[in-house]
Design an enzyme around this catalytic site. Structure first.
Site, short mmCIF file in Angstrom:
data_model
loop_
_atom_site.label_atom_id
_atom_site.label_comp_id
_atom_site.label_asym_id
_atom_site.label_seq_id
_atom_site.Cartn_x
_atom_site.Cartn_y
_atom_site.Cartn_z
N ASP A 18 -3.17 16.00 -13.49
CA ASP A 18 -3.62 14.54 -13.18
C ASP A 18 -4.61 14.55 -14.12
O ASP A 18 -5.41 15.50 -13.83
CB ASP A 18 -3.25 14.73 -11.65
N GLY A 41 -7.39 13.09 -12.54
CA GLY A 41 -8.93 13.02 -11.52
C GLY A 41 -9.40 11.66 -11.29
O GLY A 41 -10.33 11.59 -10.34
N GLY A 42 -8.84 10.84 -11.86
CA GLY A 42 -8.97 9.52 -12.01
C GLY A 42 -9.13 9.12 -10.15
O GLY A 42 -9.73 8.62 -9.90
N PHE A 43 -7.53 8.90 -10.01
CA PHE A 43 -7.00 8.60 -8.99
C PHE A 43 -8.11 8.97 -7.52
O PHE A 43 -8.46 8.09 -6.63
CB PHE A 43 -5.98 9.19 -8.56
N ASP A 46 -7.86 7.05 -15.07
CA ASP A 46 -6.98 5.21 -15.43
C ASP A 46 -7.70 4.58 -13.82
O ASP A 46 -8.90 5.76 -13.30
CB ASP A 46 -5.55 5.89 -15.37
N GLN A 48 -0.56 1.03 -15.13
CA GLN A 48 -0.68 0.74 -14.53
C GLN A 48 -1.16 -1.02 -14.18
O GLN A 48 0.22 -1.53 -15.37
CB GLN A 48 -2.40 0.72 -13.93
N GLY A 63 0.42 4.32 -9.37
CA GLY A 63 -0.15 2.71 -8.58
C GLY A 63 1.49 2.72 -8.62
O GLY A 63 1.19 0.57 -8.07
N ASP A 109 5.96 13.46 -9.61
CA ASP A 109 5.72 14.97 -9.22
C ASP A 109 5.01 14.38 -7.67
O ASP A 109 4.87 12.85 -7.73
CB ASP A 109 4.23 15.22 -9.54
N CYS A 128 23.36 23.58 2.29
CA CYS A 128 21.50 23.96 1.11
C CYS A 128 21.81 25.55 1.47
O CYS A 128 22.06 26.52 1.95
CB CYS A 128 20.37 23.91 2.24
N CYS A 135 18.52 27.44 -0.11
CA CYS A 135 17.42 27.75 -0.42
C CYS A 135 17.68 29.71 0.51
O CYS A 135 18.46 29.52 1.15
CB CYS A 135 17.07 27.06 0.36
N CYS A 195 17.52 29.03 4.26
CA CYS A 195 19.03 28.73 4.67
C CYS A 195 19.56 29.68 4.77
O CYS A 195 20.61 29.52 5.51
CB CYS A 195 19.62 27.81 4.23
N HIS A 206 12.28 25.56 1.77
CA HIS A 206 13.59 24.38 2.38
C HIS A 206 13.24 23.02 1.17
O HIS A 206 13.94 22.59 0.30
CB HIS A 206 13.92 24.41 3.49
ZN ZN Z 1 17.60 25.23 3.03
#
Ligand code: ZN
Length: 387
Positions: free
Chosen positions: A89, A91-93, A142, A197, A224, A272, A310, A312, A315, A341
Site C-alpha cells: 500500500d 502509506g497515503g491513507f 493518493d 478515488q 475510498g 485485501d 470448514c 482449515c 476446524c 480459521h
Molecule cells: Zn475453519
C-alpha cells in the site's frame, strides 16, 4: 507482470496475474501483512491456509524497522521468509488519517505514532520507499477524500482528487526512474497500480477512472469505497472505463462475504482487508451460517468445530469449546487458531468464487452462499441483481 483473463461474463472475470514471485489465480483475497507479518500466523501457516499473496504497508515499514533494512535483506519477500507474490500500500491513507497530518501540493507532513518524529512523505518518497521494500506490486500515493480537509464537501473532494491525480503523475515518473535502475542492476521490474478515488460523487469517480485509464499504469487500485453499497454504485461505473485487460484491486475491502461477491460481480480481481484476522483476535468467527462470537457462554460445552464444513487446520483439529477456553484463559494460541480459521474462510470463499466463475455458476453460487450466511430474508437485499 502479466495478466491473463481466463473467463469473463459482463464485468465478472477469472484470470491469472504472473509476478516474479509466482502466480496469483484471480479473483483472490490477499492476506493483510501490514507490518510484514499476518498477525499471529507463521509463514508456514499462511501458506497452509492457501493465501496466494500478502499486502504490507509502506507507512508502518518505513517507521519500523525502516525500509533500508528491508532492502538490505533482499526485499519484503526475503525479509519475511515468504516466497510468494507481495503487494504494498502507498502509506497515503495511513499518514493522512493521523491526527495533525498536514497535506500540501508537495505531499503530507505527519508525526510518527512511534516516537513523535516529524516526517514528510511526498509521492516520490512513497515510490522510493516501496521500491526499497521491493514488493511485486506497488500502489500510487493518493489523497483519499475526507482526509486533510475538515469536511467532505464538493470543493474539498475536488481538491483531494486533483492532488491524487497530480501525485499519480509524479509517482509514474519516479517509478519509471527507479525501474530503469533495476534494469541496470539486472533486478526484476516492479509494477505500479494507479489508485482511483472520487468519493461519493459520480462525476468525480468517472473523471478519476478516465484519468487513470488514459495513463500507462500496470493495474488499478480502487480506493475510498468501504461499503458493499458504494461498491454496487461505483464499481460498475469505474470498471467499465478502466481498461479491461488490466488487473483491479479493491483496497481495504473484504470484511464480509457480500463485499467479496459485489466486488467480483463488478470486475474486481484482488482484495485485501485486515478485518478477518482482527475479528479473529476478538473471537468473532465466520461460519457458513453467519458470524459467531466464540466467547458466548453457549459455546462452553460445544465440542463441534467452528464450522462443520470448514477444512482449515483449526476446524479439523479443535472444537468451539477449546477455542472458547483459550480465549477465556488469555492464551496466545487463541489468536493463532482463530486467525487461521477466519483467514482460511475468506481466502477459500474467494477461491470457490473463482471455481464458480470458471464453471459458469457464479450467480447460483452467490445466491446460495448469501442465503445461508444471512438467512433467506436478508440474502435478497444482497442479490437482487442478476449479472
Ligand atoms: Zn475453519
Amino acid at each position: 507482470m502479466k495478466f491473463e483473463i481466463e473467463k469473463q461474463d459482463g464485468l465478472t472475470r477469472a484470470g491469472k496475474i504472473t509476478t516474479p514471485h509466482g502466480e496469483i489465480c484471480t479473483p483472490c483475497f490477499v492476506a493483510a501483512a501490514t507490518k510484514a507479518t499476518v498477525k499471529s500466523l507463521s509463514v508456514a501457516q499462511i501458506e497452509e491456509l492457501g493465501a496466494q499473496a500478502v499486502l504490507a504497508n509502506t507507512y508502518h515499514l518505513l517507521l519500523q524497522p525502516g525500509v533500508d533494512l528491508i532492502a538490505r535483506a533482499g526485499g519484503l519477500a526475503r525479509f519475511m521468509g515468504y516466497d510468494r507474490p507481495t503487494f504494498t500500500d502507498s502509506g497515503g491513507f495511513q499518514t493522512m488519517s493521523l491526527p495533525g497530518a498536514k497535506i500540501s501540493q508537495d505531499g503530507v507532513v505527519f508525526k510518527s505514532h512511534i516516537d513523535g518524529a516529524k516526517i514528510t512523505m511526498t509521492p516520490e518518497d512513497s515510490m522510493s520507499a516501496q521500491h526499497q521494500i521491493g514488493a511485486d506490486i506497488h500502489m500510487c500515493f493518493d489523497c483519499p477524500i475526507g482526509y486533510g480537509e475538515t469536511d467532505t464537501s464538493r470543493a474539498s473532494a475536488e481538491k483531494s482528487l486533483r492532488l491524487t491525480h497530480d501525485w499519480a503523475e509524479r509517482c509514474l515518473t519516479e517509478h519509471g526512474k527507479l525501474n530503469r535502475q533495476h534494469d541496470k542492476n539486472q533486478q526484476p521490474r516492479q509494477v505500479l497500480y494507479g489508485v482511483v478515488q472520487g468519493g461519493e460523487f459520480t462525476d468525480l469517480r468517472r473523471a478519476s477512472a478516465e484519468f487513470f485509464a488514459g495513463r500507462d499504469f500496470d493495474g488499478y487500485g480502487i480506493g475510498g469505497m468501504y461499503t458493499a453499497e458504494q461498491g454496487k454504485e461505483f464499481l460498475p461505473l469505474v470498471n467499465q472505463i478502466l481498461p479491461n485487460e488490466k488487473p483491479r484491486h479493491w483496497l481495504g475491502m473484504g470484511a464480509e462475504p457480500r463485499d467479496l461477491f459485489v466486488g467480483v460481480q463488478y470486475g474486481i480481481d484482488t482484495f485485501d482487508c485486515v478485518a478477518p484476522t482482527r475479528q479473529a483476535r476478538n473471537g468473532s468467527l465466520y461460519t457458513r451460517g453467519g458470524r459467531i462470537n466464540i466467547l458466548n457462554a453457549r459455546y462452553r460445552d460445544d465440542l463441534a468445530p467452528i464450522d462443520a464444513e470448514c477444512a482449515c487446520y483449526t476446524c479439523r483439529n479443535h472444537s468451539r469449546a477449546y477455542l472458547r477456553h483459550l480465549f477465556k484463559s488469555g492464551e496466545i494460541l487463541a489468536c493463532t487458531l482463530a486467525s487461521i480459521h477466519n483467514e482460511y474462510f475468506v481466502v477459500n470463499l474467494v477461491d470457490q468464487i473463482r471455481t464458480a466463475i470458471l464453471s459458469d455458476n457464479f450467480v447460483e453460487f452467490r445466491d446460495d452462499f448469501l442465503e445461508k450466511y444471512h438467512g433467506a430474508k436478508c440474502a435478497k437485499i444482497d442479490s437482487e441483481e442478476k449479472s
